[in-house]
Motif scaffolding. Sequence first.
Motif, mmCIF file in Angstrom:
data_model
loop_
_atom_site.group_PDB
_atom_site.id
_atom_site.type_symbol
_atom_site.label_atom_id
_atom_site.label_comp_id
_atom_site.label_asym_id
_atom_site.label_seq_id
_atom_site.Cartn_x
_atom_site.Cartn_y
_atom_site.Cartn_z
ATOM 1 N N VAL A 12 0.920 -1.274 0.014
ATOM 2 C CA VAL A 12 0.003 -0.185 -0.041
ATOM 3 C C VAL A 12 0.840 1.334 -0.149
ATOM 4 N N LYS A 13 0.670 2.089 -1.118
ATOM 5 C CA LYS A 13 1.565 3.277 -1.263
ATOM 6 C C LYS A 13 0.991 4.487 -0.264
ATOM 7 N N LYS A 14 1.833 4.896 0.781
ATOM 8 C CA LYS A 14 1.137 5.853 1.452
ATOM 9 C C LYS A 14 1.369 7.359 0.589
ATOM 10 N N LYS A 15 0.241 8.151 1.348
ATOM 11 C CA LYS A 15 0.286 9.481 0.535
ATOM 12 C C LYS A 15 1.361 10.392 0.813
ATOM 13 N N THR A 16 1.664 11.371 0.177
ATOM 14 C CA THR A 16 2.896 12.212 0.216
ATOM 15 C C THR A 16 2.329 13.753 0.595
ATOM 16 N N TRP A 17 3.441 14.547 0.638
ATOM 17 C CA TRP A 17 3.054 16.059 0.859
ATOM 18 C C TRP A 17 2.284 16.479 -0.462
ATOM 19 N N GLY A 31 -14.029 24.234 -1.943
ATOM 20 C CA GLY A 31 -15.137 23.663 -0.881
ATOM 21 C C GLY A 31 -16.272 24.375 -0.985
ATOM 22 N N GLN A 32 -17.188 23.873 -0.512
ATOM 23 C CA GLN A 32 -18.707 24.268 -0.592
ATOM 24 C C GLN A 32 -19.174 24.592 0.895
ATOM 25 N N PHE A 33 -18.260 25.281 1.714
ATOM 26 C CA PHE A 33 -18.560 25.397 2.981
ATOM 27 C C PHE A 33 -18.223 26.797 3.368
ATOM 28 N N ASP A 34 -18.934 27.576 3.969
ATOM 29 C CA ASP A 34 -18.685 28.961 4.686
ATOM 30 C C ASP A 34 -17.184 28.991 5.550
ATOM 31 N N ARG A 35 -17.054 27.945 6.157
ATOM 32 C CA ARG A 35 -16.119 27.689 7.303
ATOM 33 C C ARG A 35 -15.254 26.409 6.901
ATOM 34 N N PRO A 36 -14.600 26.206 5.768
ATOM 35 C CA PRO A 36 -13.999 25.019 5.215
ATOM 36 C C PRO A 36 -13.250 24.226 6.356
ATOM 37 N N TYR A 37 -13.150 22.884 6.355
ATOM 38 C CA TYR A 37 -12.173 22.167 7.120
ATOM 39 C C TYR A 37 -12.009 20.919 6.387
ATOM 40 N N PHE A 38 -10.976 20.101 6.750
ATOM 41 C CA PHE A 38 -10.505 18.933 5.882
ATOM 42 C C PHE A 38 -9.898 17.886 7.012
ATOM 43 N N ILE A 39 -10.306 16.942 6.968
ATOM 44 C CA ILE A 39 -10.107 15.623 8.095
ATOM 45 C C ILE A 39 -9.312 14.732 7.312
ATOM 46 N N VAL A 40 -8.239 14.213 7.878
ATOM 47 C CA VAL A 40 -7.136 13.227 7.370
ATOM 48 C C VAL A 40 -6.834 12.164 8.314
ATOM 49 N N ASN A 41 -6.696 11.013 8.013
ATOM 50 C CA ASN A 41 -6.128 9.799 8.843
ATOM 51 C C ASN A 41 -4.611 10.017 8.624
ATOM 52 N N PHE A 42 -3.803 10.508 9.674
ATOM 53 C CA PHE A 42 -2.585 10.711 9.514
ATOM 54 C C PHE A 42 -1.783 9.341 9.185
ATOM 55 N N ASN A 43 -2.159 8.271 9.471
ATOM 56 C CA ASN A 43 -1.566 6.974 9.360
ATOM 57 C C ASN A 43 -1.524 6.643 7.854
ATOM 58 N N GLU A 44 -2.452 7.199 6.753
ATOM 59 C CA GLU A 44 -2.266 7.316 5.614
ATOM 60 C C GLU A 44 -1.054 7.761 4.833
ATOM 61 N N TYR A 45 -0.317 8.568 5.689
ATOM 62 C CA TYR A 45 0.580 9.509 5.057
ATOM 63 C C TYR A 45 1.947 8.837 5.419
ATOM 64 N N GLU A 46 2.978 9.253 4.592
ATOM 65 C CA GLU A 46 4.380 8.913 4.808
ATOM 66 C C GLU A 46 5.132 9.785 5.897
ATOM 67 N N MET A 47 4.420 10.797 6.193
ATOM 68 C CA MET A 47 4.871 11.804 6.961
ATOM 69 C C MET A 47 4.396 11.461 8.447
ATOM 70 N N SER A 48 5.218 11.673 9.538
ATOM 71 C CA SER A 48 4.598 11.503 10.700
ATOM 72 C C SER A 48 3.624 12.725 11.057
#
Length: 74
Positions: A12-17, A31-48
């Motif tokens: 499984v290739k981890k996501k990058t910067w 985005g379609q929101f007045d107050r945008p936000y974004f949620i990620v699972n940090f385990n999916e990335y190659e960075m800590s």
Amino acid sequence: MTLDPKPEKYEVKKKTWEDLNNSLNFYFTKGQFDRPYFIVNFNEYEMSKEEIIEEAETKGYKVTEHKNDLLRFE
């Protein structure tokens, strides 16, 4: 032509910067929101988790640990 046998294992290739940057740019510019936000699972990335938080905060994002290995960018 025929198919190769199904692989026994795959990596499984981890996501990058670049992946994170593209996602953040999309959610915060298109985005379609007045107050945008974004949620990620940090385990999916190659960075800590620490690297992601530090870099994002230096770029102006507010980052909070949400729950279950998730980071919320505002």
